[in-house]
Enzyme design. Structure first.
Site, PDB file in Angstrom:
ATOM      1  N   TYR A 142       0.864  -1.181   0.000  1.00  9.79           N
ATOM      2  CA  TYR A 142       0.000   0.000   0.000  1.00  9.79           C
ATOM      3  C   TYR A 142       0.896   1.226   0.000  1.00  9.79           C
ATOM      4  CZ  TYR A 142      -3.351   3.492   1.824  1.00  9.79           C
ATOM      5  OH  TYR A 142      -4.123   4.619   2.021  1.00  9.79           O
ATOM      6  N   ASP A 237       9.272   2.795  -0.961  1.00 12.18           N
ATOM      7  CA  ASP A 237       8.276   3.404  -0.087  1.00 12.18           C
ATOM      8  C   ASP A 237       8.639   3.033   1.353  1.00 12.18           C
ATOM      9  OD1 ASP A 237       4.621   3.498   0.116  1.00 12.18           O
ATOM     10  OD2 ASP A 237       6.204   4.126   1.504  1.00 12.18           O
ATOM     11  N   LYS A 270       5.348   9.101   8.605  1.00 12.81           N
ATOM     12  CA  LYS A 270       5.204   8.540   9.958  1.00 12.81           C
ATOM     13  C   LYS A 270       6.269   9.016  10.942  1.00 12.81           C
ATOM     14  CE  LYS A 270       2.715   4.598   8.024  1.00 12.81           C
ATOM     15  NZ  LYS A 270       1.359   4.521   8.590  1.00 12.81           N
TER      16      LYS A 270
HETATM   17  P1  KE4 Z   1      -0.702   8.197   4.815  1.00  8.93           P
HETATM   18  O1  KE4 Z   1      -1.306   8.892   3.620  1.00  8.93           O
HETATM   19  O2  KE4 Z   1      -1.716   7.333   5.546  1.00  8.93           O
HETATM   20  O3  KE4 Z   1       0.066   9.111   5.752  1.00  8.93           O
HETATM   21  O4  KE4 Z   1       0.446   7.191   4.265  1.00  8.93           O
HETATM   22  C1  KE4 Z   1       0.093   6.252   3.278  1.00  8.93           C
HETATM   23  C2  KE4 Z   1       1.086   5.117   3.308  1.00  8.93           C
HETATM   24  C3  KE4 Z   1       2.053   5.044   2.333  1.00  8.93           C
HETATM   25  N1  KE4 Z   1       2.970   4.056   2.316  1.00  8.93           N
HETATM   26  C4  KE4 Z   1       2.974   3.102   3.277  1.00  8.93           C
HETATM   27  C5  KE4 Z   1       4.003   2.008   3.230  1.00  8.93           C
HETATM   28  C6  KE4 Z   1       2.008   3.126   4.311  1.00  8.93           C
HETATM   29  O5  KE4 Z   1       2.020   2.147   5.270  1.00  8.93           O
HETATM   30  C7  KE4 Z   1       1.046   4.150   4.340  1.00  8.93           C
HETATM   31  C8  KE4 Z   1      -0.037   4.216   5.403  1.00  8.93           C
HETATM   32  N2  KE4 Z   1      -0.080   3.116   6.308  1.00  8.93           N
HETATM   33  C9  KE4 Z   1      -1.359   2.810   6.893  1.00  8.93           C
HETATM   34  C10 KE4 Z   1      -1.187   1.540   7.733  1.00  8.93           C
HETATM   35  N3  KE4 Z   1      -1.365   0.371   6.981  1.00  8.93           N
HETATM   36  C11 KE4 Z   1      -1.906   3.955   7.697  1.00  8.93           C
HETATM   37  C12 KE4 Z   1      -3.112   3.617   8.532  1.00  8.93           C
HETATM   38  C13 KE4 Z   1      -4.378   4.097   7.917  1.00  8.93           C
HETATM   39  O6  KE4 Z   1      -4.557   3.936   6.689  1.00  8.93           O
HETATM   40  O7  KE4 Z   1      -5.196   4.606   8.689  1.00  8.93           O
END
Ligand code: KE4
Length: 433
Positions: A142, A237, A270
């Protein structure tokens, strides 16, 4: 004091699904989400005053635990000086310099407000730099919810991805090819047939969105070779793994096994925001100079490099850069994983687990002897029912794990040996139950 259920009822009246991000709704595990009232150190308290040992850590950012004094002080001071200016500040430069100093290969960085924004922008940059349209991602990874990345594997190789979300027109994902993680044959074929048209391959080097799946070293080595041979960019990523699995992120883990290894572009998030909305993407100067206002690739953001978020991120990076920080965090995380494995063995329940730095994952294979899943299909073939029962049994015992079998877990430096022991104790009871 309103109960979690009452708050959830009220939330669903005004917010879709009662949450501002789907995974929080507990739909994968069932039950009522806990509305968090406050947090401190390794602990969360819900609206009913119940305390949990927190293994989500806001999905990665809270590596120091909640309310670290140095971080709070930095945020307090920054807030007093101003919440947002829409103009450059010295602290953005400081944060970019700090990240660049920790990641060889990143010469320039652009700060943004979310991992989605960072991934989307890195993708546009890769396409702008190469002049190519096709991109490759892997099933189970993701990279945020930008349209071009919301794609599931098409049947067979040649067919391009199909949208995983309504509202994404097929033509937007027509250039996105989805391969199976760790599948060398598919990688070879994709490059053999379309290599010269591929702008980039985007990968989670350790896939935390499949709970915890490592790209094998041979796979990563060959991926690097194929990208180089065909002029495609390798985009790491590291939104989840960056400054979480090691101070130098997953890049440094692979560089140990593959001397000189490095991707072409990095995506961060993060931890570098320490819990505030902050993410980034970066790489070599000549690539990054293609970005506006210097180059033709447009990218912008009102709150990019926000002065309070950069203060939070800088204070966090300062603490995790202390000598020995990651050795101690990794040892604590390993203690948790070994404890869970021991509890499962004692209970006669098949469990496989892995960890790197402050990130961990575990699975309940359907049969003893099954190893760690190596791709999305294998992850989803593990025992979901047992995972969900375990999740709730642990929640009842005051341990808050990720509410989905495809999510990773996170340990902070605030988790004590006693917290780990209490977690392992709870796991033993939950698994025997
Ligand atoms: P955000 O847009 O949520 O800040 O980041 C997206 C993203 C991009 N790349 C990786 C590897 C990520 O894990 C994420 C977001 N992770 C999720 C957890 N699986 C955030 C939790 C959520 O979606 O509420």
């Amino acid at each position: 004091m309103a109960s979690n259920a009452e708050l959830f009822e009220r939330a669903q009246r005004v917010i879709p699904g009662g949450v501002n991000s789907p995974v929080r709704a507990f739909r994968a595990v069932g039950g009522t989400p806990r509305f968090i009232a406050r947090a401190e150190g390794a602990y969360l308290w819900d609206a009913e005053g119940r305390r949990y040992i927190d293994y989500i850590g806001s999905w990665g950012p809270m590596i120091l635990g909640h309310g670290h004094p140095a971080v709070l002080e930095a945020v307090r001071k920054a807030a007093i000086d101003g919440l947002s200016f829409g103009a450059p500040t010295e602290r953005e430069v400081e944060l970019a310099e700090a990240i660049i100093a920790l990641v060889p290969g990143v010469e320039q960085l652009r700060l943004v407000s979310s991992g989605t924004e960072a991934g989307m922008s890195a993708l546009r940059l890769a396409r702008g730099v190469t002049g190519r349209s096709k991109i490759v991602k892997f099933e189970g990874c993701y990279h945020g919810h930008a349209d071009a990345l919301l794609v599931k594997a098409g049947s067979g190789l040649a067919t391009f991805g199909h949208p995983t979300s309504a509202g994404v027109p097929p033509e937007v994902v027509q250039h996105t090819l989805v391969l199976e993680y760790n599948n060398l044959a598919q990688l070879e074929e994709a490059f053999a047939t379309q290599g010269r048209e591929i702008a980039c391959v985007m990968i989670e080097p350790i896939a935390g969105n499949m709970n915890f799946v490592r790209a094998s070293v041979p796979f990563m080595k060959r991926l690097r070779e194929l990208c180089t041979a065909h002029g495609a960019l390798l985009v790491f990523d590291e939104v989840m793994t960056g400054f979480r699995v090691a101070l130098g992120g997953a890049h440094s883990v692979y560089a140990k096994a593959l001397p000189g290894f490095r991707p072409d572009l990095w995506v961060f998030g993060k931890v570098i925001g320490g819990g505030m909305p902050l993410a980034a993407f970066g790489g070599p100067r000549e690539m990054m100079s293609q970005l506006a206002p210097l180059g033709p690739v447009y990218q912008a953001g009102t709150l990019s490099g926000n002065p309070v978020a950069t203060a939070c991120g800088l204070a966090t990076l300062r603490e995790i850069s202390q000598p020995g920080y990651f050795d101690a965090l990794a040892a604590r995380t390993r203690g948790l994983v070994e404890g869970l494995a021991g509890a499962a063995l004692a209970a006669g329940v098949p469990l496989v687990a892995d960890c790197e730095g402050g990130m961990f994952g575990f699975f309940f294979p359907r049969s003893t002897g099954d190893g760690l899943p190596q791709n999305y299909g294998a992850v989803m073939a593990t025992d979901k029912e047992r995972f969900n029962r375990f999740f709730h049994a642990m929640l009842e015992r005051g341990v808050y794990l990720a509410p989905a079998l495809y999510e990773a877990g996170f340990v902070s430096s605030a988790h004590s040996a006693a917290d780990i022991a209490a977690t392992v104790q709870a796991a033993g009871e939950a698994l025997r139950g």
